[in-house]
Scaffold this motif. Structure first.
Motif, short mmCIF file in Angstrom:
data_model
loop_
_atom_site.label_atom_id
_atom_site.label_comp_id
_atom_site.label_asym_id
_atom_site.label_seq_id
_atom_site.Cartn_x
_atom_site.Cartn_y
_atom_site.Cartn_z
N SER A 428 31.91 -23.49 -5.60
CA SER A 428 31.40 -24.76 -5.14
C SER A 428 30.61 -25.78 -4.35
O SER A 428 31.25 -25.09 -2.62
N ARG A 429 29.90 -26.61 -4.03
CA ARG A 429 28.95 -26.79 -3.09
C ARG A 429 29.21 -28.77 -3.17
O ARG A 429 28.47 -28.92 -4.04
N GLY A 430 28.83 -29.53 -2.20
CA GLY A 430 28.54 -30.42 -2.44
C GLY A 430 29.15 -31.40 -3.18
O GLY A 430 28.85 -32.13 -3.92
N GLY A 431 30.68 -31.33 -3.75
CA GLY A 431 31.87 -31.86 -4.74
C GLY A 431 31.49 -31.67 -5.99
O GLY A 431 31.70 -31.68 -7.15
N THR A 453 28.29 -31.74 -12.33
CA THR A 453 29.41 -32.65 -11.49
C THR A 453 30.99 -32.35 -12.08
O THR A 453 31.51 -31.98 -13.87
N PRO A 454 31.60 -33.42 -11.69
CA PRO A 454 32.92 -33.06 -12.21
C PRO A 454 33.47 -33.46 -13.12
O PRO A 454 34.27 -32.83 -13.98
N ASP A 455 32.31 -34.91 -13.58
CA ASP A 455 32.92 -34.47 -15.27
C ASP A 455 32.14 -33.95 -16.15
O ASP A 455 31.75 -34.70 -17.41
N GLY A 456 31.32 -32.99 -15.78
CA GLY A 456 30.83 -32.36 -16.04
C GLY A 456 29.11 -32.39 -17.13
O GLY A 456 28.37 -31.75 -17.81
#
Length: 466
Positions: A428-431, A453-456
């Motif tokens: 993980s890095r920078g969200g 990104t978190p949403d893939g």
């Protein structure tokens, strides 16, 4: 009555002898997997037995022996048996020299003429160079079999006279070339400076302090009938009892024998600066550079490498007739793997590699299969010059201009069909989630660095040569 060799060779010799408190550091499934790895490796018949030790979190977590210490008569291997460790001895010789540096009795940059003035170009070669295999002295024992002349006893003085006075193979410091002769020189320097035999110095300053009670100098101590028998095979033939080098042939280059647990104790001490001061340990485990600035992947008595996953690894193999060893340390992870065998071949390397993969297997990551599939899909699309922009973040969409897409397609399409994609690491890095992939195509193997990104969605997609 003879015991069936096959029946014993492929089964565990005995249950682990460590206390439950120590073994509990490794999960039961991990222990079963380790047992299966070693048992399967012995089925290749390159070695009749293996003795292993695992260090985890700076503690001895597991010690076990498998197979046969002797085939005929059949005798089970046990964790209490010592094996010849060959060139893993070099770590102890290098550490002995560094202890003398700490004592103020010599410097690694001293010319060896200070101690052995009669050797070739002794005024041009440093102590550091003989320990780092960059001195240029021709190796007296490059062969992987026992030459007839080496079955007879020799002396250290004879080795130095015959190989230490020959013309150098290269200019000191200009090349890396493994040389047992360099360690014979180093061992003699330790004796001259300390006033003790090499064995006595290593014992008093290292092994006794670590309670490594199984350690013996095979140049001075006879190999007994209670010790494992060494074995070799001719081509793909059966294992046969191996001879042994004559007295003093391996000496400082590979004379020590010990249990896997005792070698693991040394690993713990090295990682925790128990014997050497931190400065000395850093010197021992820092890669030496050639005069050209080229790296050697070698410190002093240790190979110094970084795994493809970015993990720091110190390691060394060892080989004398009938025995192989592999000692591998991961200092940043406080972990070590010791594998000792009484046979030839690559059993010790194979077992080490598989245990390493087991211990450092990535934690279950439910998003990993999806990320890998998206990476494969976008790679193939970019080869064709038609990326699906719905897979990308706003930033990556901006990155993939018409020119960038053209460059990707022009350079990637000739590589041919994708044969495999493997995720090498994730963090993980920078969200975001960074994932590094190895992509093997018909043409070559490359790496792809991605961010998700978190949403893939893909937020980075950069291709690097391997």
């Amino acid at each position: 009555m003879k015991i069936s060799v096959n029946a014993i060779r492929y089964t565990l010799a005995l249950v682990a002898t460590l206390p439950l408190a120590a073994s509990a550091q490794l999960a039961p499934d991990t222990l079963r997997a380790i047992d299966a790895i070693v048992t399967k490796a012995l089925q290749d018949n390159a070695a009749p037995s293996a003795s292993i030790a695992i260090v985890k979190d700076g503690k001895l977590a597991y010690a076990q022996a498998y197979g046969l210490a002797s085939i005929d008569p059949a005798r089970k291997a046990t964790p209490q048996m010592r094996y010849k460790i060959g060139s893993n001895t070099k770590q102890f010789v290098a550490a002995a020299m560094l202890l003398l540096v700490e004592d103020g009795k010599l410097s690694l940059d001293d010319k060896i003429a200070r101690f052995l003035p009669d050797l070739t170009r002794a005024n041009d070669i440093t102590v550091r160079q003989v320990l780092a295999h960059t001195a240029g002295y021709q190796d007296y024992y490059p062969l992987d079999y026992l030459a007839p002349f080496m079955a007879k006893p020799t002396t250290v003085d004879a080795i130095l006279a015959n190989w230490g006075k020959q013309p150098l193979s290269f200019e000191p410091g200009s090349k890396w070339e493994y040389s047992n002769t360099g360690y014979a020189i180093a061992g003699r320097i330790v004796e001259k400076v300390s006033g003790k035999s090499l064995d006595a110095f290593i014992r008093s300053r290292i092994t006794d302090r670590l309670d490594m009670r199984s350690v013996v100098d095979t140049s001075a101590t006879a190999w007994s009938a209670d010790d494992p028998q060494g074995y070799e095979a001719a081509a793909l033939g059966p294992l046969r009892p191996a001879g042994a080098e004559g007295q003093y042939w391996v000496w400082a280059a590979g004379n020590l024998a010990m249990t896997a647990s005792d070698l693991a104790r040394w690993d713990i001490a090295l990682m925790h600066d128990t014997i050497l001061k931190a400065k000395s340990r850093k010197t021992m485990a820092t890669e030496n550079l050639l005069s050209s600035g080229t790296g050697t992947n070698y410190g002093l008595g240790l190979f110094v490498r970084t795994t493809p996953e970015g993990r720091l690894r110190w390691d060394h193999g060892g080989e004398v007739t009938g025995f192989r060893s592999q000692n591998t340390l991961f200092p940043n992870d406080d972990t070590a793997i010791v594998v000792l065998t009484n046979g030839g071949g690559s059993t010790s390397d194979q077992v080490t590699g598989e245990i390493e993969a087991l211990l450092f297997a990535p934690a279950a990551d439910p998003a990993a299969p999806v990320a890998l599939n998206k990476t494969r899909t976008l790679f193939v699309q970019l080869q064709a010059g038609t990326p699906d922009r719905s897979m990308m973040s706003e930033g990556l969409n901006a990155y993939f201009s018409a020119q960038v897409i053209e460059d990707f397609a022009t350079s990637l399409k000739p590589l041919g069909e994708v044969q495999s994609i493997v995720e090498l690491r994730a963090n993980s890095r920078g969200g975001l989630t960074a994932r590094l992939f190895r992509v093997k195509t018909a043409g070559r193997t490359i790496r792809v660095s991605t961010y998700f990104t978190p949403d893939g969605k893909l937020d980075q997609f950069i291709v690097y040569p391997r």
